[in-house]
Every structure is written in C-alpha cells, then in structure tokens.
Design a protein around this motif. Sequence first.
Motif, PDB file in Angstrom:
ATOM      1  N   ARG A  74       0.972  -1.141  -0.022  1.00 23.97           N
ATOM      2  CA  ARG A  74      -0.022  -0.006   0.113  1.00 23.97           C
ATOM      3  C   ARG A  74       0.807   1.354   0.039  1.00 23.97           C
ATOM      4  N   ASP A  98      -0.128   3.842  -6.016  1.00 21.40           N
ATOM      5  CA  ASP A  98      -1.366   3.739  -6.816  1.00 21.40           C
ATOM      6  C   ASP A  98      -1.551   2.149  -6.714  1.00 21.40           C
ATOM      7  N   LEU A  99      -2.879   1.562  -5.997  1.00 23.11           N
ATOM      8  CA  LEU A  99      -3.204   0.158  -5.912  1.00 23.11           C
ATOM      9  C   LEU A  99      -3.742  -0.598  -7.205  1.00 23.11           C
ATOM     10  N   SER A 100      -4.223   0.519  -8.236  1.00 21.06           N
ATOM     11  CA  SER A 100      -4.681  -0.155  -9.228  1.00 21.06           C
ATOM     12  C   SER A 100      -3.593  -0.805 -10.219  1.00 21.06           C
ATOM     13  N   GLU A 101      -2.478  -0.297 -10.209  1.00 20.18           N
ATOM     14  CA  GLU A 101      -1.229  -0.789 -10.910  1.00 20.18           C
ATOM     15  C   GLU A 101      -0.447  -1.353 -10.058  1.00 20.18           C
ATOM     16  N   ASN A 102      -0.554  -2.005  -8.795  1.00 19.95           N
ATOM     17  CA  ASN A 102       0.413  -2.375  -7.817  1.00 19.95           C
ATOM     18  C   ASN A 102       0.380  -3.818  -7.885  1.00 19.95           C
ATOM     19  N   TYR A 146       0.708  -5.600  -4.280  1.00 17.67           N
ATOM     20  CA  TYR A 146      -0.536  -5.469  -3.530  1.00 17.67           C
ATOM     21  C   TYR A 146      -1.430  -6.756  -3.980  1.00 17.67           C
ATOM     22  N   ASP A 147      -1.689  -6.671  -5.237  1.00 17.95           N
ATOM     23  CA  ASP A 147      -2.520  -7.695  -5.831  1.00 17.95           C
ATOM     24  C   ASP A 147      -2.175  -9.121  -5.362  1.00 17.95           C
TER      25      ASP A 147
END
Length: 158
Positions: A37, A41-45, A48-49
Amino acid sequence: MDRIPITKEGYQKIKSELERLKTVERRAVVEAIKEARGHGDLSENAEYDAAKERQGMIEAKIAELESKMGKFEIIDTDNLTTDKVVFGVYVEIENVESDEIKKYRIVGPDESDISRGYISVFSPIARALIGKKVGDEVVVNAPGGEIEYEIINITKDA
C-alpha cells in the motif's frame, strides 16, 4: 455430520498447521499488504494484488482446516490390536503375482501420504485389508485391474 477418522499424530500436525497459518502466515501477509500500500497507486500495484491473493488463499485454508477440526474423530492408536488389520496399524503385503512387498499405514484421509506409505482408510486397498489377518489374501480392485495381495505382517510401529 460425518466424522473424519484421524490419528493423534495427524490431528496434532493439522492443529499445528492451523496455528502456523493464523499466527505466522496471516501476520506476514498483513505486513506485505501494508508495505505494498505504501508503494502508491493500488490499481497498478502487482505486489498489492499478489499479497491480497495470498491473503485470500490463507483465509480459505484456515476456514477449511477449522471446519475439518470440528469433524475429526481422533482414534487412539496406542492400544491397537495386531491380530487383524484395523485403523492405525502398519500392514505389510506381498503382491501374489510379482512378489513385490509394500508396507502401508492405514490413516485418515487428511493424513494420507503415499510417499510415506500412509494410505487413507477409504482407499480401495485399505478397504480390502480392514478386518483381515496375517496370511489372508485379498483382491484389490485397482484402476489397472484386480491385484491380489497376501498379508505378511501387521504391526503397531513402523
């Protein structure tokens, strides 16, 4: 509710695995998520995924083990009789046709491990052996056809 037979050793192993998942793995994945985190940016991490996916797998495994723990029926194998094949014994069998000798321990389905010679009490070979004595011959319906075995020895220990 169907009971699942298990040896004391098998129960302890699964209990330890559950405890490890809850205390070690769960904490590690929470830390990995926290760190990922922090990378923005979590959408491209991808980190994180991956951490979230790992968390889902750990939680699913914990839920599965907790569910099974409530269904286990611990079978005391300390005072086994060795006059016939029963749950928990080691049984040595000889293939009548090839003279190949194998040794198995009959255990619950959650502790079966063919590489260690541990077979599930629900397997075709174990079902054929249960209740039989040394010297008895049994026929096992295997995927490759029928195999005939003779029981050579029954023991409490490996």
